[in-house]
Design a protein around this motif. Structure first.
Motif, PDB file in Angstrom:
ATOM      1  N   ASN A 244       0.818  -1.215   0.000  1.00  0.00           N
ATOM      2  CA  ASN A 244       0.000   0.000   0.000  1.00  0.00           C
ATOM      3  C   ASN A 244       0.854   1.269   0.000  1.00  0.00           C
ATOM      4  O   ASN A 244       0.595   2.229   0.724  1.00  0.00           O
ATOM      5  CB  ASN A 244      -0.970  -0.003   1.181  1.00  0.00           C
ATOM      6  N   GLY A 245       1.888   1.232  -0.812  1.00  0.00           N
ATOM      7  CA  GLY A 245       2.722   2.409  -0.994  1.00  0.00           C
ATOM      8  C   GLY A 245       3.715   2.679   0.112  1.00  0.00           C
ATOM      9  O   GLY A 245       4.471   3.652   0.043  1.00  0.00           O
ATOM     10  N   GLN A 246       3.751   1.828   1.136  1.00  0.00           N
ATOM     11  CA  GLN A 246       4.669   2.001   2.255  1.00  0.00           C
ATOM     12  C   GLN A 246       5.650   0.825   2.294  1.00  0.00           C
ATOM     13  O   GLN A 246       5.351  -0.258   1.784  1.00  0.00           O
ATOM     14  CB  GLN A 246       3.887   2.074   3.583  1.00  0.00           C
ATOM     15  N   PRO A 247       6.827   1.019   2.899  1.00  0.00           N
ATOM     16  CA  PRO A 247       7.784  -0.099   2.979  1.00  0.00           C
ATOM     17  C   PRO A 247       7.201  -1.261   3.771  1.00  0.00           C
ATOM     18  O   PRO A 247       6.502  -1.060   4.765  1.00  0.00           O
ATOM     19  CB  PRO A 247       8.995   0.521   3.686  1.00  0.00           C
ATOM     20  N   GLY A 248       7.489  -2.464   3.317  1.00  0.00           N
ATOM     21  CA  GLY A 248       6.949  -3.635   4.004  1.00  0.00           C
ATOM     22  C   GLY A 248       7.543  -4.910   3.459  1.00  0.00           C
ATOM     23  O   GLY A 248       8.626  -4.912   2.869  1.00  0.00           O
ATOM     24  N   ALA A 249       6.810  -6.006   3.651  1.00  0.00           N
ATOM     25  CA  ALA A 249       7.314  -7.305   3.203  1.00  0.00           C
ATOM     26  C   ALA A 249       6.163  -8.300   3.133  1.00  0.00           C
ATOM     27  O   ALA A 249       5.130  -8.137   3.789  1.00  0.00           O
ATOM     28  CB  ALA A 249       8.397  -7.828   4.150  1.00  0.00           C
ATOM     29  N   ILE A 250       6.388  -9.338   2.330  1.00  0.00           N
ATOM     30  CA  ILE A 250       5.478 -10.486   2.264  1.00  0.00           C
ATOM     31  C   ILE A 250       6.209 -11.673   2.871  1.00  0.00           C
ATOM     32  O   ILE A 250       7.358 -11.956   2.498  1.00  0.00           O
ATOM     33  CB  ILE A 250       5.093 -10.815   0.813  1.00  0.00           C
ATOM     34  N   PHE A 251       5.580 -12.370   3.790  1.00  0.00           N
ATOM     35  CA  PHE A 251       6.186 -13.524   4.456  1.00  0.00           C
ATOM     36  C   PHE A 251       5.640 -14.815   3.845  1.00  0.00           C
ATOM     37  O   PHE A 251       4.436 -14.936   3.585  1.00  0.00           O
ATOM     38  CB  PHE A 251       5.913 -13.478   5.957  1.00  0.00           C
ATOM     39  N   HIS A 252       6.554 -15.781   3.620  1.00  0.00           N
ATOM     40  CA  HIS A 252       6.194 -17.049   2.992  1.00  0.00           C
ATOM     41  C   HIS A 252       6.630 -18.225   3.871  1.00  0.00           C
ATOM     42  O   HIS A 252       7.588 -18.108   4.638  1.00  0.00           O
ATOM     43  CB  HIS A 252       6.890 -17.199   1.634  1.00  0.00           C
ATOM     44  N   ASP A 253       5.928 -19.349   3.709  1.00  0.00           N
ATOM     45  CA  ASP A 253       6.367 -20.571   4.374  1.00  0.00           C
ATOM     46  C   ASP A 253       7.452 -21.243   3.534  1.00  0.00           C
ATOM     47  O   ASP A 253       7.857 -20.725   2.486  1.00  0.00           O
ATOM     48  CB  ASP A 253       5.180 -21.507   4.653  1.00  0.00           C
ATOM     49  N   ARG A 254       7.916 -22.396   3.967  1.00  0.00           N
ATOM     50  CA  ARG A 254       9.036 -23.049   3.269  1.00  0.00           C
ATOM     51  C   ARG A 254       8.678 -23.485   1.858  1.00  0.00           C
ATOM     52  O   ARG A 254       9.560 -23.724   1.025  1.00  0.00           O
ATOM     53  CB  ARG A 254       9.530 -24.256   4.076  1.00  0.00           C
ATOM     54  N   ASP A 255       7.378 -23.565   1.564  1.00  0.00           N
ATOM     55  CA  ASP A 255       6.946 -23.927   0.210  1.00  0.00           C
ATOM     56  C   ASP A 255       6.668 -22.705  -0.653  1.00  0.00           C
ATOM     57  O   ASP A 255       6.181 -22.839  -1.786  1.00  0.00           O
ATOM     58  CB  ASP A 255       5.685 -24.797   0.275  1.00  0.00           C
ATOM     59  N   GLY A 256       6.967 -21.521  -0.127  1.00  0.00           N
ATOM     60  CA  GLY A 256       6.761 -20.303  -0.897  1.00  0.00           C
ATOM     61  C   GLY A 256       5.349 -19.756  -0.848  1.00  0.00           C
ATOM     62  O   GLY A 256       5.025 -18.811  -1.577  1.00  0.00           O
ATOM     63  N   LYS A 257       4.489 -20.323  -0.002  1.00  0.00           N
ATOM     64  CA  LYS A 257       3.108 -19.845   0.092  1.00  0.00           C
ATOM     65  C   LYS A 257       3.017 -18.655   1.049  1.00  0.00           C
ATOM     66  O   LYS A 257       3.769 -18.564   2.012  1.00  0.00           O
ATOM     67  CB  LYS A 257       2.194 -20.979   0.565  1.00  0.00           C
ATOM     68  N   VAL A 258       2.075 -17.778   0.765  1.00  0.00           N
ATOM     69  CA  VAL A 258       1.948 -16.529   1.518  1.00  0.00           C
ATOM     70  C   VAL A 258       1.360 -16.784   2.904  1.00  0.00           C
ATOM     71  O   VAL A 258       0.335 -17.470   3.040  1.00  0.00           O
ATOM     72  CB  VAL A 258       1.052 -15.527   0.758  1.00  0.00           C
ATOM     73  N   LEU A 259       2.010 -16.230   3.924  1.00  0.00           N
ATOM     74  CA  LEU A 259       1.525 -16.333   5.302  1.00  0.00           C
ATOM     75  C   LEU A 259       0.920 -15.027   5.796  1.00  0.00           C
ATOM     76  O   LEU A 259      -0.148 -15.014   6.404  1.00  0.00           O
ATOM     77  CB  LEU A 259       2.666 -16.739   6.238  1.00  0.00           C
ATOM     78  N   HIS A 260       1.626 -13.932   5.562  1.00  0.00           N
ATOM     79  CA  HIS A 260       1.093 -12.626   5.955  1.00  0.00           C
ATOM     80  C   HIS A 260       1.916 -11.513   5.325  1.00  0.00           C
ATOM     81  O   HIS A 260       2.985 -11.753   4.768  1.00  0.00           O
ATOM     82  CB  HIS A 260       1.051 -12.470   7.486  1.00  0.00           C
ATOM     83  N   THR A 261       1.376 -10.305   5.408  1.00  0.00           N
ATOM     84  CA  THR A 261       2.117  -9.121   4.976  1.00  0.00           C
ATOM     85  C   THR A 261       2.403  -8.256   6.195  1.00  0.00           C
ATOM     86  O   THR A 261       1.730  -8.357   7.235  1.00  0.00           O
ATOM     87  CB  THR A 261       1.330  -8.285   3.954  1.00  0.00           C
ATOM     88  N   LEU A 262       3.414  -7.416   6.049  1.00  0.00           N
ATOM     89  CA  LEU A 262       3.776  -6.478   7.111  1.00  0.00           C
ATOM     90  C   LEU A 262       4.076  -5.137   6.447  1.00  0.00           C
ATOM     91  O   LEU A 262       4.786  -5.093   5.436  1.00  0.00           O
ATOM     92  CB  LEU A 262       4.981  -6.985   7.895  1.00  0.00           C
ATOM     93  N   ALA A 263       3.508  -4.059   6.974  1.00  0.00           N
ATOM     94  CA  ALA A 263       3.723  -2.724   6.405  1.00  0.00           C
ATOM     95  C   ALA A 263       4.112  -1.758   7.507  1.00  0.00           C
ATOM     96  O   ALA A 263       3.642  -1.872   8.652  1.00  0.00           O
ATOM     97  CB  ALA A 263       2.460  -2.235   5.695  1.00  0.00           C
ATOM     98  N   LEU A 264       4.963  -0.783   7.161  1.00  0.00           N
ATOM     99  CA  LEU A 264       5.495   0.182   8.118  1.00  0.00           C
ATOM    100  C   LEU A 264       5.080   1.599   7.740  1.00  0.00           C
ATOM    101  O   LEU A 264       5.244   2.011   6.585  1.00  0.00           O
ATOM    102  CB  LEU A 264       7.021   0.114   8.148  1.00  0.00           C
ATOM    103  N   ASP A 265       4.555   2.337   8.705  1.00  0.00           N
ATOM    104  CA  ASP A 265       4.351   3.774   8.545  1.00  0.00           C
ATOM    105  C   ASP A 265       5.564   4.483   9.126  1.00  0.00           C
ATOM    106  O   ASP A 265       5.899   4.274  10.305  1.00  0.00           O
ATOM    107  CB  ASP A 265       3.095   4.251   9.284  1.00  0.00           C
ATOM    108  N   VAL A 266       6.224   5.310   8.332  1.00  0.00           N
ATOM    109  CA  VAL A 266       7.464   5.964   8.748  1.00  0.00           C
ATOM    110  C   VAL A 266       7.288   7.474   8.739  1.00  0.00           C
ATOM    111  O   VAL A 266       6.767   8.043   7.771  1.00  0.00           O
ATOM    112  CB  VAL A 266       8.628   5.575   7.806  1.00  0.00           C
ATOM    113  N   LEU A 267       7.723   8.131   9.814  1.00  0.00           N
ATOM    114  CA  LEU A 267       7.676   9.591   9.900  1.00  0.00           C
ATOM    115  C   LEU A 267       8.761  10.060  10.859  1.00  0.00           C
ATOM    116  O   LEU A 267       8.991   9.437  11.904  1.00  0.00           O
ATOM    117  CB  LEU A 267       6.307  10.065  10.401  1.00  0.00           C
ATOM    118  N   ASP A 268       9.419  11.162  10.485  1.00  0.00           N
ATOM    119  CA  ASP A 268      10.459  11.768  11.327  1.00  0.00           C
ATOM    120  C   ASP A 268      11.551  10.768  11.717  1.00  0.00           C
ATOM    121  O   ASP A 268      12.048  10.756  12.839  1.00  0.00           O
ATOM    122  CB  ASP A 268       9.840  12.382  12.593  1.00  0.00           C
ATOM    123  N   GLY A 269      11.915   9.907  10.764  1.00  0.00           N
ATOM    124  CA  GLY A 269      13.013   8.984  10.999  1.00  0.00           C
ATOM    125  C   GLY A 269      12.702   7.847  11.938  1.00  0.00           C
ATOM    126  O   GLY A 269      13.618   7.142  12.400  1.00  0.00           O
TER     127      GLY A 269
END
Length: 307
Positions: A244-269
């Motif tokens: 959603n336009g912010q830094p983040g990541a997609i997490f996968h299991d050992r078979d490459g399947k999607v487990l969850h996403t994580l997104a970060l809101d960043v402000l003032d360092g």
């Protein structure tokens, strides 16, 4: 141009309008498909295809949102939009508005608005439609649309999200965050978090969560720095990616399947908010979805084993 060519040229815009109104990738795609069926079934060609299709997808999205609001009120735990990895519509003249409006923080703020207010706000503030076009799209007079926009702006201004403007600085901070997460470096994580940072997860009752909400740098750093190394021990991996336009990541299991996403809101360092989405119903558009419960059981078993 043929009808198909005209529609495909405008598809990115139609999806982007629908997603901002609905906060759902799957529902936005369905709204765009329904728009095509109406366009294809129309006996006459509109004077402006863009105006016709934008109005159609807006009206369809408003109807879908009205029914979806009941489901969201009954939703188990925090509700987040379906993660969006890439906005298909790009307009250099409105790049800032487009980027900010697709963030999870902005979409959650839009949830405060009525369906009509939300549609008017999105069409005017994000896509710069004229009030004559908006009036046609939502079936109200131009004067009524102006009043709807005034009310929507009032609601939005109270909590309008702010983000680090420098994309490079955001990405550098995210890189340090994921390095510390991988190492289980609680101190390193703490140094990257705002004092009042929030960690919030959307599992929808269908996935285990770190926590519904954790507040404060010490608590969030300790939880992240303790939990994620155990995930990595059972071969969970992550792919850095904007969410959603912010830094983040997609997490996968050992078979490459999607487990969850994580997104970060960043402000003032500093990282202000960490949001995870693990509800499998919201991840299918990202690829095959893994069994997060099985991963959770594996982590629990690993923790019980003697060193």
């Amino acid at each position: 141009m043929s009808k198909v060519e005209e529609f495909e040229e405008l598809r990115p815009l139609l999806f982007s309008i629908a997603y901002r109104i609905l906060g759902s990738v799957s529902e936005a795609e369905d709204a765009v498909q329904e728009t095509w069926l109406r366009f294809d079934g129309s006996a006459t060609r509109p004077t402006s295809t863009k105006a016709f299709l934008s109005a159609a997808v807006t009206r369809i999205s408003i109807d879908v949102l009205r029914s979806a609001r009941v489901r969201r009120e009954e939703y188990m735990g925090p509700w987040f939009p379906e993660p969006l990895l890439r906005d298909p519509y790009q307009d250099p003249a409105r790049a800032v508005e487009l980027a900010d409006s697709v963030s999870m923080a902005a979409l959650l703020l839009l949830e405060r608005l009525s369906p009509l207010e939300r549609a008017v706000f999105v069409l005017r503030e994000v896509f710069a439609f004229g009030f004559d076009e908006i009036a046609t799209a939502v079936g109200r007079s131009e004067a009524a649309c102006r009043q709807l926009l005034v009310r929507a702006r009032r609601h939005m201004e109270a909590g309008r999200p702010r983000f680090e403007a420098d994309r490079r600085e955001r990405q550098e901070l995210a890189t340090r965050f994921f390095d510390a997460l991988t190492d289980g470096d609680v101190g390193g994580l703490r140094n990257l978090l705002a004092a009042d940072v929030r960690l919030v997860g959307d599992g929808g009752g269908k996935a285990p969560q770190l926590a519904k909400a954790v507040v404060g740098a010490e608590k969030v750093a300790r939880l992240l720095g303790t939990a994620f190394p155990w995930l990595f021990r059972v071969d969970v991996s992550f792919e850095p990616h904007e969410v959603n336009g912010q830094p983040g990541a997609i997490f996968h299991d050992r078979d490459g399947k999607v487990l969850h996403t994580l997104a970060l809101d960043v402000l003032d360092g500093r990282i202000q908010t960490v949001r995870t989405v693990s509800n499998p119903d919201k991840l299918g558009h990202l690829g095959p979805v893994g069994d997060v419960w099985a991963v959770d059981r594996e982590v629990r078993q690993a923790r019980r084993r003697p060193n």
